[in-house]
Design a protein around this motif. Structure first.
Motif, PDB file in Angstrom:
ATOM      1  N   TRP A  52      26.684  51.254  -4.676  1.00 21.62           N
ATOM      2  CA  TRP A  52      25.571  50.379  -5.004  1.00 21.62           C
ATOM      3  C   TRP A  52      25.011  50.618  -6.401  1.00 21.62           C
ATOM      4  O   TRP A  52      24.279  49.794  -6.921  1.00 21.62           O
ATOM      5  N   ALA A  53      25.334  51.771  -6.995  1.00 20.84           N
ATOM      6  CA  ALA A  53      24.688  52.188  -8.244  1.00 20.84           C
ATOM      7  C   ALA A  53      25.088  51.300  -9.416  1.00 20.84           C
ATOM      8  O   ALA A  53      26.259  51.001  -9.619  1.00 20.84           O
ATOM      9  N   LEU A  54      24.106  50.885 -10.177  1.00 21.52           N
ATOM     10  CA  LEU A  54      24.352  50.100 -11.378  1.00 21.52           C
ATOM     11  C   LEU A  54      24.579  51.008 -12.586  1.00 21.52           C
ATOM     12  O   LEU A  54      25.015  50.562 -13.633  1.00 21.52           O
ATOM     13  N   GLY A  55      24.258  52.275 -12.431  1.00 17.42           N
ATOM     14  CA  GLY A  55      24.438  53.236 -13.519  1.00 17.42           C
ATOM     15  C   GLY A  55      23.772  54.547 -13.156  1.00 17.42           C
ATOM     16  O   GLY A  55      23.233  54.711 -12.074  1.00 17.42           O
ATOM     17  N   GLY A  56      23.813  55.475 -14.081  1.00 13.58           N
ATOM     18  CA  GLY A  56      23.205  56.765 -13.830  1.00 13.58           C
ATOM     19  C   GLY A  56      24.043  57.593 -12.873  1.00 13.58           C
ATOM     20  O   GLY A  56      25.097  57.159 -12.402  1.00 13.58           O
ATOM     21  N   GLY A  57      23.595  58.789 -12.588  1.00 16.08           N
ATOM     22  CA  GLY A  57      24.327  59.673 -11.696  1.00 16.08           C
ATOM     23  C   GLY A  57      23.393  60.310 -10.679  1.00 16.08           C
ATOM     24  O   GLY A  57      22.244  60.615 -10.979  1.00 16.08           O
ATOM     25  N   ILE A  58      23.899  60.507  -9.465  1.00 15.90           N
ATOM     26  CA  ILE A  58      23.127  61.137  -8.399  1.00 15.90           C
ATOM     27  C   ILE A  58      23.603  62.584  -8.272  1.00 15.90           C
ATOM     28  O   ILE A  58      24.805  62.839  -8.210  1.00 15.90           O
ATOM     29  N   THR A  59      22.682  63.511  -8.258  1.00 15.19           N
ATOM     30  CA  THR A  59      23.039  64.917  -8.100  1.00 15.19           C
ATOM     31  C   THR A  59      22.619  65.393  -6.717  1.00 15.19           C
ATOM     32  O   THR A  59      21.825  64.734  -6.035  1.00 15.19           O
ATOM     33  N   PHE A  60      23.148  66.552  -6.331  1.00 13.25           N
ATOM     34  CA  PHE A  60      22.768  67.109  -5.035  1.00 13.25           C
ATOM     35  C   PHE A  60      21.603  68.075  -5.242  1.00 13.25           C
ATOM     36  O   PHE A  60      21.788  69.275  -5.421  1.00 13.25           O
ATOM     37  N   CYS A  61      20.410  67.492  -5.282  1.00 15.78           N
ATOM     38  CA  CYS A  61      19.170  68.283  -5.333  1.00 15.78           C
ATOM     39  C   CYS A  61      19.041  69.151  -6.583  1.00 15.78           C
ATOM     40  O   CYS A  61      18.583  70.296  -6.506  1.00 15.78           O
ATOM     41  N   SER A  62      19.410  68.618  -7.740  1.00 15.03           N
ATOM     42  CA  SER A  62      19.310  69.422  -8.957  1.00 15.03           C
ATOM     43  C   SER A  62      17.867  69.744  -9.338  1.00 15.03           C
ATOM     44  O   SER A  62      17.614  70.702 -10.078  1.00 15.03           O
ATOM     45  N   MET A  63      16.907  68.966  -8.843  1.00 12.93           N
ATOM     46  CA  MET A  63      15.508  69.215  -9.180  1.00 12.93           C
ATOM     47  C   MET A  63      14.750  69.960  -8.078  1.00 12.93           C
ATOM     48  O   MET A  63      13.584  70.315  -8.261  1.00 12.93           O
ATOM     49  N   LEU A  64      15.421  70.220  -6.961  1.00 12.32           N
ATOM     50  CA  LEU A  64      14.768  70.950  -5.872  1.00 12.32           C
ATOM     51  C   LEU A  64      14.323  72.361  -6.298  1.00 12.32           C
ATOM     52  O   LEU A  64      13.244  72.803  -5.884  1.00 12.32           O
ATOM     53  N   PRO A  65      15.095  73.074  -7.115  1.00  8.88           N
ATOM     54  CA  PRO A  65      14.614  74.382  -7.591  1.00  8.88           C
ATOM     55  C   PRO A  65      13.289  74.291  -8.345  1.00  8.88           C
ATOM     56  O   PRO A  65      12.446  75.193  -8.240  1.00  8.88           O
ATOM     57  N   LEU A  66      13.072  73.211  -9.082  1.00  5.56           N
ATOM     58  CA  LEU A  66      11.808  73.026  -9.797  1.00  5.56           C
ATOM     59  C   LEU A  66      10.665  72.808  -8.807  1.00  5.56           C
ATOM     60  O   LEU A  66       9.549  73.307  -9.008  1.00  5.56           O
ATOM     61  N   VAL A  67      10.950  72.071  -7.748  1.00  4.54           N
ATOM     62  CA  VAL A  67       9.953  71.828  -6.713  1.00  4.54           C
ATOM     63  C   VAL A  67       9.558  73.151  -6.051  1.00  4.54           C
ATOM     64  O   VAL A  67       8.372  73.416  -5.819  1.00  4.54           O
ATOM     65  N   MET A  68      10.546  73.993  -5.783  1.00  5.46           N
ATOM     66  CA  MET A  68      10.273  75.278  -5.137  1.00  5.46           C
ATOM     67  C   MET A  68       9.448  76.187  -6.054  1.00  5.46           C
ATOM     68  O   MET A  68       8.561  76.910  -5.585  1.00  5.46           O
ATOM     69  N   ILE A  69       9.721  76.151  -7.354  1.00  6.40           N
ATOM     70  CA  ILE A  69       8.937  76.954  -8.296  1.00  6.40           C
ATOM     71  C   ILE A  69       7.467  76.572  -8.217  1.00  6.40           C
ATOM     72  O   ILE A  69       6.579  77.436  -8.163  1.00  6.40           O
ATOM     73  N   ALA A  70       7.192  75.269  -8.198  1.00  7.08           N
ATOM     74  CA  ALA A  70       5.807  74.788  -8.149  1.00  7.08           C
ATOM     75  C   ALA A  70       5.102  75.259  -6.881  1.00  7.08           C
ATOM     76  O   ALA A  70       3.925  75.633  -6.917  1.00  7.08           O
ATOM     77  N   HIS A  71       5.809  75.262  -5.763  1.00 12.53           N
ATOM     78  CA  HIS A  71       5.199  75.671  -4.494  1.00 12.53           C
ATOM     79  C   HIS A  71       5.062  77.189  -4.384  1.00 12.53           C
ATOM     80  O   HIS A  71       4.118  77.676  -3.761  1.00 12.53           O
ATOM     81  N   ARG A  72       5.972  77.921  -4.983  1.00 11.74           N
ATOM     82  CA  ARG A  72       5.921  79.379  -4.891  1.00 11.74           C
ATOM     83  C   ARG A  72       4.948  79.991  -5.894  1.00 11.74           C
ATOM     84  O   ARG A  72       4.245  80.942  -5.579  1.00 11.74           O
TER      85      ARG A  72
END
Length: 218
Positions: A52-72
């Motif tokens: 379905w993608a018109l462009g760009g790339g999907i990663t497997f949770c590449s930003m989840l580590p940043l989310v965890m930093i904010a919560h920790r």
């Protein structure tokens, strides 16, 4: 006089011990944040595209580590780490900046597609004081900050990329930009939210930073 000297010495010793503890804690934070930023960067290198993608790339949770930093470690450390991550992404995507015909356009690409777009992820823990259920707060934070990143890419597509290269389908610039950027950002948001929610229970003490408290107590 002797009692006063002893009291002064005890205060100085206590202060030095506290400073050493704070230094040790900050060093651990720096090392942990650097490792998580590195993990996120490595994950960002592996992309896939849906039919379905018109462009760009999907990663497997590449930003989840940043989310965890904010919560920790809190929003301050989350934003700082996300800013560092954004600069790394900028270096990796420098070829995109080279398409800019002038300095103003280059600045727009740098800010909207990189610096601001990724730094906002550092605010992922901003709902912790509002939503009591931490798991729900994590997911809401992901949806909110990822939506902000999508907004940045939407504005970049509308104001910069559609001006430089109008889409070949003849769609209105705003429609094309939201469709193009949403086609990879929405799946990224969904995948990250699901993984975060599933990981909350087994990794609860790490999401809440309870391991940091136990280390300090020890």
């Amino acid at each position: 006089m002797l009692a006063g000297w002893a009291f002064s010495f005890s205060l100085r010793s206590a202060r030095e011990t506290e400073e050493e503890t704070m230094d040790s804690k900050n060093i651990r934070r720096l090392v942990e944040c650097a490792i998580l930023v590195a993990v996120g960067t490595v994950l960002s290198l592996f992309e896939f595209k849906g039919a379905w993608a018109l462009g760009g790339g999907i990663t497997f949770c590449s930003m989840l580590p940043l989310v965890m930093i904010a919560h920790r470690h809190g929003t301050k450390w989350g934003v700082g780490s996300a800013l560092l991550y954004s600069l790394i992404q900028l270096l990796l995507g420098m070829s995109n900046v080279q398409y800019a015909p002038d300095a103003l356009t280059a600045v727009g690409i740098i800010l909207l597609d990189y610096v601001v777009a990724y730094t906002v992820i550092g605010f992922s823990a901003c709902f912790n004081g509002v939503i009591k259920n931490r798991c729900v707060s994590i997911v809401v934070g992901i949806v909110f900050t990822f939506a902000l990143r999508l907004l940045c890419h939407f504005l970049s597509g509308l104001l910069i990329w559609e001006v430089l290269w109008p889409n070949s389908l003849g769609w209105a610039p705003a429609v094309w930009s939201i469709a193009y950027n949403g086609s990879y950002m929405v799946p990224e948001m969904v995948i990250t939210s699901i993984v975060a929610a599933l990981s909350y229970k087994p990794l609860k003490r790490y999401w809440l930073g309870e391991d940091l408290k136990s280390t300090k107590a020890a």
